[in-house]
Design an enzyme around this catalytic site. Sequence first.
Site, short mmCIF file in Angstrom:
data_model
loop_
_atom_site.label_atom_id
_atom_site.label_comp_id
_atom_site.label_asym_id
_atom_site.label_seq_id
_atom_site.Cartn_x
_atom_site.Cartn_y
_atom_site.Cartn_z
N ASP A 396 31.23 -8.45 12.80
CA ASP A 396 32.04 -9.56 12.37
C ASP A 396 32.68 -9.37 11.10
O ASP A 396 32.18 -9.26 9.99
CB ASP A 396 30.87 -10.76 12.35
N VAL A 397 34.07 -9.59 11.32
CA VAL A 397 34.95 -9.54 9.95
C VAL A 397 34.47 -10.81 9.13
O VAL A 397 34.41 -10.56 7.99
CB VAL A 397 36.19 -9.60 10.33
N ASP A 398 34.49 -11.82 9.31
CA ASP A 398 34.05 -12.78 8.78
C ASP A 398 32.62 -12.65 7.78
O ASP A 398 33.03 -12.79 6.65
CB ASP A 398 34.04 -14.23 9.54
N ASP A 399 31.83 -12.55 8.78
CA ASP A 399 30.36 -12.25 8.10
C ASP A 399 30.51 -11.03 6.98
O ASP A 399 30.00 -10.85 5.76
CB ASP A 399 29.35 -11.70 9.18
N ARG A 470 38.44 -15.83 3.71
CA ARG A 470 37.37 -14.96 3.25
C ARG A 470 37.54 -13.51 3.30
O ARG A 470 37.06 -13.11 2.10
CB ARG A 470 36.18 -15.25 4.18
#
Length: 654
Positions: A396-399, A470
């Site tokens: 997950d790019v966000d995580d 982010r």
Amino acid sequence: MLREATVISNLEPPLTASYVESPLDAAIRRAKDHLLSLQHQEGYWVFELEADCTIPAEYILMMHFMDEIDEKLQARIANYLRAHQSADGSYPLFQGGAGDISCTVKVYYALKLAGDPIDAPHMTKAREWILAQGGAARSNVFTRIMLAMFEQIPWRGIPFIPVEIMLLPKWFPFHLDKVSYWSRTVMVPLFILCSHKVTARNPTKTQIRELFTVDPQRERHYFDHVRTPLGKAILGLERFGRMLEPLIPSAVRKKATQKAFEWFTVRLNGVDGLGAIFPAMVNAYEALDFLGVPPDDERRRIARESIERLLVFQGESAYCQPCVSPIWDTALTALTLQEVARHTADLQLDAALHKGLQWLASKQIDKDAPGDWRVNRPNLEGGGWAFQFGNDYYPDVDDSAVVAHALQGSGDPRFDETLRLAANWIAGMQSSNGGFGAFDADNTYYYLNSIPFADHGALLDPPTADVSARCAMFLAKRVDRQPELRPALDRTIAYLRREQEADGSWFGRWGTNYIYGTWSVLLAYEAAGIPNDDPSVRRAVAWLKSVQREDGGWGEDNFSYHDTSYRGSFHTSTAFQTGFALIALIAAGEALSPEVQAGVDYLLRQQRADGFWNDECFTAPGFPRVFYLKYHGYDKFFPLWALARYRNERYARA
């Protein structure tokens, strides 16, 4: 008009030997202590992740599909479902939302399977509400697929999704690589189930004919939701394809089925399950059964275990989570505690942070791991993180950006190689427009949202402002160590500037909603060194102040995904969204503003004796307008983060 702050005057402690803990310090201490107590022995934090009643209902439906009925578990899930019915008899997609026909149909069917008589008051109310909406035939595609498999509607009532899709070339307008990760993992085993018209065992032969206004066999309006010219053209092609289905050679169908089987079994992902998401896991489990994989086969046994691990038990009630969120929860908790730790030395806090960060670092996906991201980025080494405990095919790019930001903030040189890999992977996942999607790069084949299967409008994973923010937040903190990241960072900032709404806010794809999106971007701007007098920052600040509520807090409802007039608006303030707004305003240089002081006062007033806050509402979308989530950790760490950030800013200025 904001209420006058009642606690702010006592925020800063007197610098005397007879120190008396201030209300702010006491609030932070209580929340910090409680949060530390919830850390697991391995080092992570994980909080419940609750969705609407669709998934618990689907758990009961799965048990009857397979004829593997656990009567005690079924009774507990049924208790949960009955307790969440709205006054009008319907079931909404989020607390306080309007009734949703698809969710209500699934719950009704699940409760009937569980033994609830149709003349019981709650069943009568649900049935009358469904019929008033046009009946079960008006349900969405996924609900109608369930109804077809339970032999409640004909197969022509669902889209034509032949397993031969697995054999299409990459240049074809529809290909697995053109849709999001969650769509791929859900669809591939579903291709098998639908192409072979697999039917539920349904041992009690329970039916729900009473939910239809027209006999399902005579119903001619299953696809009335398709209204655009492109959608109607695709529907025509789909119907033509269905007519040709009998001409498909059996050898071709067998080959396609085998390819689908091989595709999803290599991604079964152990006890974390296919895609680590409930719908894909259930489809895989049912497909394994149809394809003759015996119950004692390790693949099938573990597939069932992965589903059972999503259950949450609460006394005589139980529900099923859509997935679990330990990486996300631990990373955000770490960022919160890092903010707390900047104030004073705390050995217990330092030890907990170290343990949490070490656990996060250990979960980084190996640089040589296989993963679907390699389809569009074949030469990109791994280096990201999943959302769940394990999901190596789908980092997950966000995580990954949040985890890397927390590791970067520790200053620990032992994380240098981890951070280098993370920065390279994140930058490599940038889309051509400068933004970032959650799992894929350039997943922007928007015409696919017009196919009949995509009535949920969530087939794709395009770049969004919140994920991109982010990524920028981390890349900005890493660029001094890796100057080659500068072009990617600059493109992301340019993308974020283009994405700002006319009123100064940003849309929040993965959190509710414009308050969340604006929080995300203002933190990125701060990390990137964009000055507080930048016009984009000032517009965002003005918008946040304009939507502050009279009690000093902020709150936004999920209705803002359906109607932008609800932007920044809710009938009440919430602690977690007040946390978003406060952190954003402080990042923009507004720590001493009356709006921030009033927001802090709101959080101090709302804190419970155990140190936490209690927001009953759902906090985020899985898919806007379709699927919503309640992250049970949001009202625990975001308010604490805001208070700690405020304290640090106040003391720095003293």
